[in-house]
Scaffold this active site. Structure first.
Site, PDB file in Angstrom:
ATOM      1  N   HIS A 462      -6.318   0.579  -6.938  1.00 50.99           N
ATOM      2  CA  HIS A 462      -5.019  -0.016  -6.625  1.00 50.99           C
ATOM      3  C   HIS A 462      -3.928   0.563  -7.534  1.00 50.99           C
ATOM      4  O   HIS A 462      -2.903   1.061  -7.067  1.00 50.99           O
ATOM      5  CB  HIS A 462      -5.112  -1.541  -6.806  1.00 50.99           C
ATOM      6  CG  HIS A 462      -3.832  -2.277  -6.559  1.00 50.99           C
ATOM      7  ND1 HIS A 462      -3.582  -2.962  -5.402  1.00 50.99           N
ATOM      8  CD2 HIS A 462      -2.719  -2.422  -7.324  1.00 50.99           C
ATOM      9  CE1 HIS A 462      -2.371  -3.504  -5.454  1.00 50.99           C
ATOM     10  NE2 HIS A 462      -1.827  -3.185  -6.616  1.00 50.99           N
ATOM     11  N   GLU A 463      -4.179   0.500  -8.832  1.00 53.02           N
ATOM     12  CA  GLU A 463      -3.161   0.973  -9.780  1.00 53.02           C
ATOM     13  C   GLU A 463      -2.952   2.478  -9.642  1.00 53.02           C
ATOM     14  O   GLU A 463      -1.844   2.975  -9.808  1.00 53.02           O
ATOM     15  CB  GLU A 463      -3.524   0.585 -11.218  1.00 53.02           C
ATOM     16  CG  GLU A 463      -3.627  -0.931 -11.462  1.00 53.02           C
ATOM     17  CD  GLU A 463      -2.416  -1.731 -10.997  1.00 53.02           C
ATOM     18  OE1 GLU A 463      -1.306  -1.170 -10.934  1.00 53.02           O
ATOM     19  OE2 GLU A 463      -2.585  -2.929 -10.660  1.00 53.02           O
ATOM     20  N   HIS A 466      -0.422   3.114  -6.971  1.00 50.86           N
ATOM     21  CA  HIS A 466       0.956   3.036  -7.478  1.00 50.86           C
ATOM     22  C   HIS A 466       1.314   4.325  -8.226  1.00 50.86           C
ATOM     23  O   HIS A 466       2.419   4.844  -8.111  1.00 50.86           O
ATOM     24  CB  HIS A 466       1.102   1.869  -8.454  1.00 50.86           C
ATOM     25  CG  HIS A 466       1.147   0.507  -7.828  1.00 50.86           C
ATOM     26  ND1 HIS A 466       2.022   0.186  -6.817  1.00 50.86           N
ATOM     27  CD2 HIS A 466       0.440  -0.626  -8.094  1.00 50.86           C
ATOM     28  CE1 HIS A 466       1.849  -1.099  -6.482  1.00 50.86           C
ATOM     29  NE2 HIS A 466       0.897  -1.610  -7.238  1.00 50.86           N
ATOM     30  N   HIS A 469       2.330   7.080  -6.010  1.00 49.18           N
ATOM     31  CA  HIS A 469       3.682   6.856  -5.479  1.00 49.18           C
ATOM     32  C   HIS A 469       4.722   7.420  -6.466  1.00 49.18           C
ATOM     33  O   HIS A 469       5.747   7.960  -6.058  1.00 49.18           O
ATOM     34  CB  HIS A 469       3.867   5.348  -5.283  1.00 49.18           C
ATOM     35  CG  HIS A 469       4.950   4.948  -4.328  1.00 49.18           C
ATOM     36  ND1 HIS A 469       5.250   3.630  -4.080  1.00 49.18           N
ATOM     37  CD2 HIS A 469       5.807   5.660  -3.573  1.00 49.18           C
ATOM     38  CE1 HIS A 469       6.234   3.556  -3.205  1.00 49.18           C
ATOM     39  NE2 HIS A 469       6.606   4.777  -2.883  1.00 49.18           N
TER      40      HIS A 469
HETATM   41 ZN   LIG Z   1       0.096  -3.573  -7.251  1.00 53.78          ZN
END
Ligand SMILES: [Zn+2]
Length: 670
Positions: A462-463, A466, A469
């Protein structure tokens, strides 16, 4: 003596010179960069030339470069490795920064220039990105109160200052409550736990013997595995009492004051309540759209959870316990049922989920999708557990990625992605990002491999989503780069990236047993992936938090948030054996700052899209389909906030999907 923060940073990739920074360097550096930014803003406001995009908007974008550098470096270390000195600095910086913001927003001459440009935007012949930055800058000023005058403007500044102090205090209280509690484990209590958890408990206690702390990565597995109901109760009660233990670290009054001030601020700006003001710029747009999503999710989730509760209560009886199923029983019986029904438990899975292999897996997926490579580098970092990697593509530098994965008492809880520098090319110079992932995985004893639960591995992915991105960002202006997007869009890249952890070919390659080196058996993998397990519980605890957050910010602020929380849970018929994932006194998302205030629903909103976005890969028959990956990067990951989130998504995928995709993904569809 020169202050290394203020001298040029002669470090690899311009990383902060952490090896030379002492805590007493921060304050003079902060004062210097704020003064520098003020002078730059004054010069813009006093410019005798008529306003132009370059001499006003672009100049403003570049005015606080020094602040970004120094505070980026500071907040990275203050969150991940806090000390009393750094906490004291955080308390001092909060009002300094809010005073700076108030001064900028209240600068009439500056706002007039921005407003003039905005009024004449049609004649400026701006490229789409610049036009977007003008719109966002103008909107940011208006939403912060630039049109207020006199007493109202002063009150707005007071509110801003007070809210920043309250947010800082809220986090520090939480950290104090988390760091201040441990539960010693007797030899028998220790022996009843699986090996990985035993080792984590020993490591957490050090020479004082094995303990359970309030770190999620210790207390949650303890609640899953400890057969000792009294100890589970003790741990659960301490965990859910964070921020409400009375005395100096109690957060309840802070929460009440925060909600009151947010409402007052929204009213000053002409909105009925805080949620209406806050949601105006998000994809959802208004509280009613959020409420509809949450209630569409709530009922099926609650029904699934109640059905599970009945099963766990039977199991509780069979163990000879009296009374109803309690919140400290849920995880234990869910885990027992998972072992029985799916013949799978975290203890069997964990040896296959080594931290180092999961890091490689994340890098490998990103390589296959986007062609990036990661290479560990030597760099001055703020803590020996943090590791730095250079990220390149086709040999060209793309970013520095820092991973700081282990829990420690000086780290705030949870997991997050932040930057010490964002991508941009203002002034014609390409600046690449420094990106940080921070997690709280249990650190193993020296010499042992760090093992993750499947949830931990998901968090890691998940991290890293990010981080991608940020790292793939390709825009001109810093204020719209990377994750500078609508709050309910920002979780799309992160939640989407989690899907690749469930791709069998990824697990076959990287889920390797820590001792034997054998890959995860196919049957075990199938069970792990099929186990859409306990989703009623997970959805209820998350959605309840989102509902309470939303309703706190709709209508008049509650005088007693704890009472309002209880009423809301009663109204939605919260199952008695499930607690909110984050209750008010430790709901850092909502009270440590206002980023996720009236915004905790964002995870669910983004989830409507992530399932649908991953489906785009599935439809091609290849989870790494190069063309789909290229479109994802071109329309979403590289574009930051350069256009409205809905427009970016539709360009990638056609229409914006509905709540059905989310329910289906969680196994909750009718
Ligand atoms: Zn998040």
């Amino acid at each position: 003596m020169t202050n290394p923060l203020l001298a040029p940073w002669a470090t690899p990739f311009g990383l902060p010179p952490y090896d030379r920074i002492e805590d007493d360097h921060w304050m003079p550096a902060a004062e210097a960069v704020i003064a520098e930014a003020r002078a730059a803003v004054e010069a813009i406001a006093a410019n005798p030339e008529p306003p132009s995009f370059d001499n006003t908007i672009a100049a403003l974008e570049m005015s606080d470069e020094g602040m970004g550098r120094v505070f980026g470096a500071f907040y990275a270390v203050a969150s991940a490795d806090s000390t009393p000195a750094r906490q004291s600095l955080q308390r001092d910086f909060a009002p300094m920064l809010s005073a700076y913001t108030s001064w900028v927003i209240g600068n009439r001459a500056l706002f007039e220039r921005i407003d003039t440009l905005w009024q004449s935007r049609e004649t400026l012949d701006l490229d789409p990105e610049a036009a977007r930055v003008l719109m966002l800058t103008h909107r940011r000023f208006v939403r912060a109160g630039a049109r207020l005058e006199g007493a109202q403007a002063e009150r707005m500044a007071e509110i801003r200052a007070r809210l920043s102090v309250l947010g800082t205090q809220f986090s520090q209280n939480l950290l104090a409550d988390e760091a201040g509690w441990t539960m010693q484990l007797s030899p028998e209590a220790l022996a009843s736990l699986p090996a990985g958890l035993r080792s984590a408990a020993k490591s957490a206690g050090g020479e004082n013997g094995p303990v359970i702390t309030l770190s999620r990565s210790l207390v949650v597995p303890f609640l899953q595995y400890s057969p000792d109901r009294a100890l589970r109760k003790k741990a659960f009660e301490a965990w859910t009492a964070r921020g409400m233990n009375g005395g100096e670290t109690d957060n309840r009054a802070i929460a009440a004051e925060t909600l009151r001030l947010r409402e007052e601020r929204a009213k000053l700006l002409g909105h009925g309540d805080y949620a209406a003001w806050k949601l105006e710029t998000d994809m959802a747009g208004d509280p009613q759209s959020v409420r509809e999503l949450l209630h569409a999710v709530w009922e099926p989730a609650r029904a699934a959870a109640e059905a599970d509760a009945a099963i766990y209560e039977e199991m509780l009886r069979a163990d000879g316990h009296e009374g109803p199923l309690e919140p400290w029983d849920w995880r234990y019986y869910a885990e027992a049922r998972r072992r029985a029904e799916h013949e799978i438990d975290d203890g069997t899975l964990k040896p296959y989920l080594q931290l180092d292999r999961m890091i490689e897996a994340a890098f490998s997926v990103a390589h296959r999708l986007f062609g990036i490579e990661a290479r560990e580098i030597e760099a001055p970092l703020y803590h020996p557990d943090a590791r730095a990697f250079e990220i390149t593509r086709d040999g060209a530098h793309l970013a520095v990625f820092i991973g700081d994965w282990f829990a420690r008492p000086s780290k705030r809880s949870g997991a997050w992605c932040t930057t010490m520098r964002q991508q941009h090319r203002m002034g014609g110079q390409e600046v690449r990002p420094l990106v940080l992932n921070v997690c709280n995985f249990a650190k193993p004893d020296a010499g042992e491999a760090a093992l993750l639960s499947f949830d931990d591995a998901r968090t890691l992915f998940h991290e890293f989503g990010h981080a991608l991105h940020q790292m793939l960002s390709d825009v001109t202006w810093e204020s719209i780069s990377g994750t500078s997007v609508a709050r309910d869009f920002v979780e799309l890249p992160s939640q989407l990236f989690e899907h690749w952890l469930e791709v069998p070919q990824v697990l076959r390659e990287f889920a390797i047993h820590a001792e034997t080196g054998a890959p995860m058996p196919e049957a075990l993998m199938e069970k792990m992936l099929a186990a859409n397990f306990d989703q009623g519980f997970a959805t209820v605890e998350q959605t309840a938090s989102a509902i309470v957050d939303l309703e706190f910010h709709c209508g008049p602020a509650p005088a007693d948030p704890m009472q309002r929380q209880a009423e809301l849970l009663e109204e939605i018929r919260m199952p008695r054996a499930i607690a909110m994932r984050h209750a008010t006194p430790h709901f850092a998302h909502v009270f440590s700052g206002d980023g996720y205030a009236a915004g905790y629903y964002s995870y669910l909103w983004s989830e409507m899209m992530d399932a649908d976005a991953f489906e785009a890969f599935h439809e091609t028959g290849d989870p790494f389909d190069p063309d789909t990956a290229r479109r994802l990067e071109a329309h979403v990951l590289s574009r930051g906030g350069s256009e409205e989130a809905g427009v970016l998504y539709e360009r990638f995928r056609g229409a914006t999907p509905s709540v059905e995709a989310l329910l289906k993904g969680r196994g909750l569809a009718a």
